[in-house]
Scaffold this motif. Structure first.
Motif, mmCIF file in Angstrom:
data_model
loop_
_atom_site.group_PDB
_atom_site.id
_atom_site.type_symbol
_atom_site.label_atom_id
_atom_site.label_comp_id
_atom_site.label_asym_id
_atom_site.label_seq_id
_atom_site.Cartn_x
_atom_site.Cartn_y
_atom_site.Cartn_z
ATOM 1 N N PRO A 352 -9.537 -8.634 -27.299
ATOM 2 C CA PRO A 352 -9.979 -7.247 -27.101
ATOM 3 C C PRO A 352 -8.760 -6.325 -27.050
ATOM 4 O O PRO A 352 -7.757 -6.639 -26.401
ATOM 5 C CB PRO A 352 -10.707 -7.300 -25.754
ATOM 6 C CG PRO A 352 -10.101 -8.471 -25.037
ATOM 7 C CD PRO A 352 -9.709 -9.460 -26.095
ATOM 8 N N THR A 353 -8.832 -5.222 -27.712
ATOM 9 C CA THR A 353 -7.705 -4.275 -27.760
ATOM 10 C C THR A 353 -8.200 -2.884 -27.388
ATOM 11 O O THR A 353 -9.321 -2.481 -27.744
ATOM 12 C CB THR A 353 -7.089 -4.246 -29.169
ATOM 13 O OG1 THR A 353 -8.095 -3.912 -30.134
ATOM 14 C CG2 THR A 353 -6.493 -5.606 -29.516
ATOM 15 N N PHE A 354 -7.367 -2.165 -26.639
ATOM 16 C CA PHE A 354 -7.713 -0.788 -26.257
ATOM 17 C C PHE A 354 -7.704 0.095 -27.494
ATOM 18 O O PHE A 354 -6.841 -0.044 -28.386
ATOM 19 C CB PHE A 354 -6.725 -0.253 -25.224
ATOM 20 C CG PHE A 354 -6.899 -0.845 -23.860
ATOM 21 C CD1 PHE A 354 -7.926 -0.410 -23.041
ATOM 22 C CD2 PHE A 354 -6.048 -1.843 -23.404
ATOM 23 C CE1 PHE A 354 -8.086 -0.951 -21.773
ATOM 24 C CE2 PHE A 354 -6.203 -2.380 -22.144
ATOM 25 C CZ PHE A 354 -7.243 -1.945 -21.327
ATOM 26 N N ALA A 390 -15.460 -8.152 -21.791
ATOM 27 C CA ALA A 390 -14.085 -7.849 -21.368
ATOM 28 C C ALA A 390 -13.968 -7.898 -19.849
ATOM 29 O O ALA A 390 -14.906 -7.546 -19.118
ATOM 30 C CB ALA A 390 -13.653 -6.477 -21.872
ATOM 31 N N ASN A 391 -12.808 -8.337 -19.393
ATOM 32 C CA ASN A 391 -12.421 -8.298 -17.986
ATOM 33 C C ASN A 391 -11.184 -7.419 -17.857
ATOM 34 O O ASN A 391 -10.141 -7.726 -18.447
ATOM 35 C CB ASN A 391 -12.132 -9.698 -17.450
ATOM 36 C CG ASN A 391 -13.393 -10.417 -17.052
ATOM 37 O OD1 ASN A 391 -14.443 -9.811 -16.865
ATOM 38 N ND2 ASN A 391 -13.314 -11.738 -16.933
ATOM 39 N N TYR A 392 -11.304 -6.346 -17.085
ATOM 40 C CA TYR A 392 -10.197 -5.403 -16.918
ATOM 41 C C TYR A 392 -9.488 -5.670 -15.596
ATOM 42 O O TYR A 392 -10.094 -6.107 -14.620
ATOM 43 C CB TYR A 392 -10.717 -3.960 -16.942
ATOM 44 C CG TYR A 392 -11.385 -3.568 -18.239
ATOM 45 C CD1 TYR A 392 -10.655 -2.995 -19.278
ATOM 46 C CD2 TYR A 392 -12.745 -3.765 -18.422
ATOM 47 C CE1 TYR A 392 -11.269 -2.633 -20.468
ATOM 48 C CE2 TYR A 392 -13.369 -3.397 -19.599
ATOM 49 C CZ TYR A 392 -12.637 -2.838 -20.623
ATOM 50 O OH TYR A 392 -13.245 -2.485 -21.800
ATOM 51 N N ILE A 434 -3.039 -0.882 -17.059
ATOM 52 C CA ILE A 434 -4.229 -1.715 -17.022
ATOM 53 C C ILE A 434 -4.190 -2.701 -18.188
ATOM 54 O O ILE A 434 -3.555 -2.444 -19.225
ATOM 55 C CB ILE A 434 -5.526 -0.869 -17.090
ATOM 56 C CG1 ILE A 434 -5.550 -0.022 -18.364
ATOM 57 C CG2 ILE A 434 -5.660 0.003 -15.851
ATOM 58 C CD1 ILE A 434 -6.843 0.752 -18.552
ATOM 59 N N GLY A 435 -4.834 -3.842 -18.007
ATOM 60 C CA GLY A 435 -4.903 -4.873 -19.035
ATOM 61 C C GLY A 435 -6.332 -5.359 -19.204
ATOM 62 O O GLY A 435 -7.200 -5.139 -18.349
ATOM 63 N N THR A 454 -2.723 -4.042 -23.249
ATOM 64 C CA THR A 454 -2.452 -3.171 -22.112
ATOM 65 C C THR A 454 -2.501 -1.708 -22.532
ATOM 66 O O THR A 454 -2.357 -1.374 -23.713
ATOM 67 C CB THR A 454 -1.075 -3.489 -21.502
ATOM 68 O OG1 THR A 454 -0.062 -3.297 -22.494
ATOM 69 C CG2 THR A 454 -1.030 -4.915 -20.983
ATOM 70 N N ALA A 455 -2.708 -0.841 -21.534
ATOM 71 C CA ALA A 455 -2.707 0.611 -21.744
ATOM 72 C C ALA A 455 -2.203 1.274 -20.468
ATOM 73 O O ALA A 455 -2.228 0.681 -19.382
ATOM 74 C CB ALA A 455 -4.094 1.124 -22.111
#
Length: 895
Positions: A352-354, A390-392, A434-435, A454-455
């Motif tokens: 998963p990508t931001f 997704a898990n943030y 955050i990841g 990450t973002a």
């Protein structure tokens, strides 16, 4: 010794020569000419017959045919390559067998003959032939299934050598003749020619076993019945069939090359272990055609993965068209096709990508449990699976725990929330990293950094006009107790978080349990309304708490607690909390008293104890105080002090001289424990006197019961005394057991040398032998009298004191004191010793019983060990006692 030379005779050499020729003959027979009977017209790829190649040349690894119109397979099967018409009666070709390793080669000549010509040839020469061997034996015979004829089809001729001497008729029986399938075979009666009337299916009948007979016209049978086996040669007339019309398999997209998907299988009804059933599998089509991803094993039918380019995100389903063909996959073999569907299962091979690398958001200070941002991610894996969800997590910037990020299960977005309020005055901006990862682990090998996208999130804190802040929420001020009313002291202080000052804030009191203080509205200082007492109930650990409400001009408020720390003053004298004391004279010679001081330890012990003088009182003569430690003393009494309640004032002084008098009520009792002592008022005197409690009464009754049993045993168990009839009046119980109110130890006790104290109470009664006299009460004392000859006016009365000396005349006293002492004391000592030595306390039941059951049939039983009497010792008189003594009597005898 001379050497022996072997001699070779001419006959031995001849035998070896014949043996060699025989071997060569057999070898030549194995590779001899093979004759195959065929119709005049042969179709293309038609089975002609079979040649036994292994008997001719077993190690041959190459097979060739000299005629290109015919093909020879590994098992010796001969097939036509194209349609052939036999122009002449005969046609032949050679089968070449070679071993390339040993450089050997052999040949087999195959002769094709037309069937009709063969029959004519055999018939024309039949009469001219002379048989040199016996012709009545099992002859191998076969026919090709589904033969085209012409019918009837000649199979072979059976003959008997007895036909040279007799007229022989031939006949057959068995399956295919007179059994199902009937009329398939017949034999000519005169010639013995065997014919088949129609085609045969080998899959229905593999062979026929017929019985041939040779008889003369008159019914004589010169030969035994002959078993004739007709084998049906297989023809490749059955297609191989897949076990399923459509196969469905599934495989993960990240599988390795060589992974097995499954296995396909087909069956063939033709003859097993022949070329007709030797199957080969293959893939003839893949949809989509490129790239080639799968392989099918030609022999086992196992389907495997042949490429690493399987990607579910590109295509999630493939379709294969597979083929199975017999004749070992030769082009002329029969074939069948089937469909194979392969589903590609998802694997977590996409991270998963931001959608953005950085975000900016704003939140007001003091806000809590509010959503401030939503972030989105992209994932190519299958939706709504652990590979996609997704898990943030917050990697950096949340050290104070102000934020939390969760996953929206419907949209898979990350929701950033504030869970702890932010303070603009402390920090105006917070930067978070955050990841995101999937619920399922990443399937490809990679480092931890590469598997997490990450973002950066920048959170700006917005300033608000806040109300007063009570920080810290609990503040303290120190005040000395007992300060004068009106004394002022510092109070609670709140401040404005924006200006960091306390100006403009007003205060008021919310709670003041004892209403001791007043709070000044503008400054928050406190004024004493009453004298403060550190020892009051509202004060805990020297702290008195009040609640303050602080408010600003806009009405915003905060609440705080002001703790007033009260400094101790020595304003309390020590006192004795226990105002009533019980002293059991029989077990206690004094009592311990403990004093306490509510003040701090610096104003407390060590204490000084002394008796307070009271006018017209002998307190100091009757009582004494002895100091034990800093807080306790021992109160003791004089020996001649009578039983009853006393008031003893005791003054206790602390180290600084502060004192207080405590009036103690002391009960001097004749008891064992303090619970046995109670107070009552005598109806005769009107004065208070101490009486025994229930446990003391029970202990006294038990002692009386034991002594009564012992004395009765002595009276009834003396040898030489005849038993006399006993008449018991109605008031017998009162004559034997009387009530004694003398409860304090005194001169009425008989004290033995071993410290046993014996209480004897009773009334005069008729005795057996000698009787115990009545206890005469004189001057508060009781004496025990022994009377000889029963109760009569002329009897001699002697006190136990007179017998104590052990020198009493026998005519005046039945028993001496020493005799009674020597009889009872060893027995009582032995019983007590046994009870003391018993670890399990088994014998304790003979000493300690609960006698509170007052009904019939008491469960207590007998005193047991304290009695020397048996059931026949004449204690039946106890059954006539009054009800209140019956339970006591039952305790003295075994039932």
């Amino acid at each position: 010794m001379a050497a022996v030379t072997p001699l070779v005779s001419p006959s031995g050499a001849l035998c070896r020569l014949l043996l060699t020729l025989t071997i060569l003959t057999f070898a030549c027979d194995a590779c001899k000419k093979v004759t195959l009977h065929v119709p005049s017209k042969l179709d293309a790829e038609k089975f002609v017959g079979r040649v036994n190649l292994k008997e001719c040349f077993k190690s041959a690894n190459q097979i060739h045919s000299s005629d290109p119109d015919f093909q020879i397979l590994e098992d010796g099967s001969v097939y036509t390559r194209k349609a052939i018409i036999l122009s002449s009666e005969k046609r032949n070709f050679t089968v070449l067998l070679s071993d390339t390793e040993n450089q050997e080669e052999k040949k087999i000549v195959v002769l094709l003959e037309h069937q009709t010509k063969v029959l004519k040839k055999k018939h024309s020469k039949e009469k001219a032939l002379k048989r040199a061997k016996r012709r009545w034996a099992p002859i191998p015979c076969s026919m090709l299934e589904n033969s085209l004829g012409p019918f009837p089809l000649f199979l072979q001729q059976i003959q008997s050598d007895t036909a040279q001497n007799y007229t022989i008729y031939y006949s057959i029986r068995g399956p295919g003749v007179d059994q199902e399938p009937q009329n398939l075979f017949y034999v000519e009666r005169d010639t013995g020619n065997l014919y088949c009337t129609r085609p045969v299916d080998r899959e229905q009948y593999e062979s026929f076993e017929l019985i041939a007979f040779a008889t003369t016209p008159d019914g004589y049978t010169p030969e035994l019945p002959l078993t004739l086996l007709i084998k049906i040669e297989d023809e490749n007339d059955n297609y191989p069939i897949f076990t399923e019309t459509t196969y469905v398999f599934a495989i993960s997209e990240n599988c390795r090359v060589g992974s097995t998907l499954g296995q396909v299988c087909a069956t063939d009804k033709d003859e097993p272990d022949t070329m007709h059933t030797r199957l080969r599998y293959s893939i003839i089509e893949q949809v989509p055609a490129r790239p080639t991803l799968f392989a099918l094993h030609p022999i086992t039918g196992v389907l495997t993965v042949s490429s690493t380019q399987i990607d579910r995100e590109v295509l999630d389903k493939y379709q294969l068209k597979i083929k199975v063909q017999d004749m070992d996959g030769q082009h002329f073999g029969l074939q069948t096709t089937s469909t194979c569907i392969i589903n590609i299962e998802d694997a977590n091979d996409n991270l998963p990508t931001f959608t953005r690398s950085s975000y900016v958001t704003t939140v007001e200070e003091n806000a809590v449990n509010v959503e401030i941002l939503r972030v989105t991610v992209e994932d190519k894996d299958l939706v709504n699976t652990p590979n996609w969800r997704a898990n943030y997590t917050i990697l950096k910037g949340n050290e104070n725990g102000n934020f939390k990020i969760v996953t929206d299960p419907k949209t898979n977005e990350g929701v950033l929330c504030v869970v702890k309020p932010l303070n603009y005055e402390e920090k105006q901006q917070v930067i978070l990293q955050i990841g995101v990862v999937n619920e399922a682990p990443y399937s490809r090998d990679s480092s931890s950094r590469s598997v997490m996208s990450t973002a950066t999130v920048t959170v700006n804190v917005r300033d608000l006009d806040e109300g007063p802040e009570c920080n810290p929420p609990v503040q303290t001020v120190r005040v000395r107790e007992n300060v004068p009313v009106g004394t002022q002291s510092n109070g609670y202080r709140a401040y404005d978080p924006d200006t960091r000052s306390s100006s403009g804030i007003r205060y008021r009191k919310l709670s003041d349990p004892r209403r001791w203080v007043n709070v000044e509205e503008n400054s928050g200082s406190i004024t004493m309304l009453r004298s403060l007492d550190r020892e009051a109930e509202a004060v805990s650990n020297g702290v008195y708490n009040i609640t303050i409400l602080a408010s600003d001009d806009a009405g915003r408020t905060c609440t705080g607690t002001l703790g007033i720390l009260l400094e101790d003053v020595n304003d309390n004298g020590p006192f004795i909390p226990r105002g009533t004391i019980v002293i059991c004279r029989s077990t206690m010679s004094s009592a311990e008293i403990v004093a306490v001081d509510p003040d701090e330890p610096i104003n407390g012990p060590p204490f000084e104890f002394r008796l307070e003088s009271v006018p017209n009182s002998d307190i100091r003569r009757m009582w004494r105080l002895t100091r034990l430690n800093d807080t306790a003393a021992r109160l003791s009494y004089e020996n001649n002090l009578a039983f009853g309640p006393y008031t003893v004032p005791v003054r206790v002084t602390d180290r600084l001289g502060q004192s207080q008098v405590t009036s103690l009520t002391v009960y001097l009792c004749d008891c064992v424990t303090e619970n046995d002592c109670t107070l009552r008022t005598s109806p005769r005197t009107g004065e208070g006197e101490v009486i025994l409690g229930k446990w003391a009464i029970l202990a006294l009754l038990l002692g009386v019961a034991m002594l009564f049993c012992i004395l009765f045993t002595l009276a009834c168990g003396v040898p030489g005394i005849a038993k006399q009839p006993k008449v018991f009046p109605d008031d017998l119980a009162q004559q034997n057991l009387i009530v004694s109110n003398t409860e304090a130890p005194g001169d009425d006790k008989v004290c033995s040398t071993n410290d046993f104290t014996t209480h004897v109470v009773g009334s005069s009664a008729q005795g057996i032998g000698g009787t115990m006299g009545s206890g005469v009460k004189s001057g508060g004392q009781e004496t025990i009298e022994m009377v000889k000859g029963g109760h009569q006016p002329g009897g001699h009365h002697l006190t136990l004191d007179s017998c104590r000396e052990g020198h009493v005349e026998m005519d005046n006293c039945r028993y001496t004191y020493s005799e009674w002492h020597n009889f009872t004391q060893p027995r009582l000592g032995e019983k007590v010793q046994l009870c003391n030595q018993d670890v399990d306390y088994k014998n304790a039941q003979d000493y300690v019983h609960s006698y509170n059951y007052e009904g019939k049939g008491s469960l207590v039983g007998s005193v047991g060990c304290c009695s020397e009497q048996h059931e026949e010792d004449g204690l039946e008189f106890l059954d006539h006692l009054e009800p209140k003594f019956r339970t006591l009597a039952e305790a003295c005898i075994k039932r």
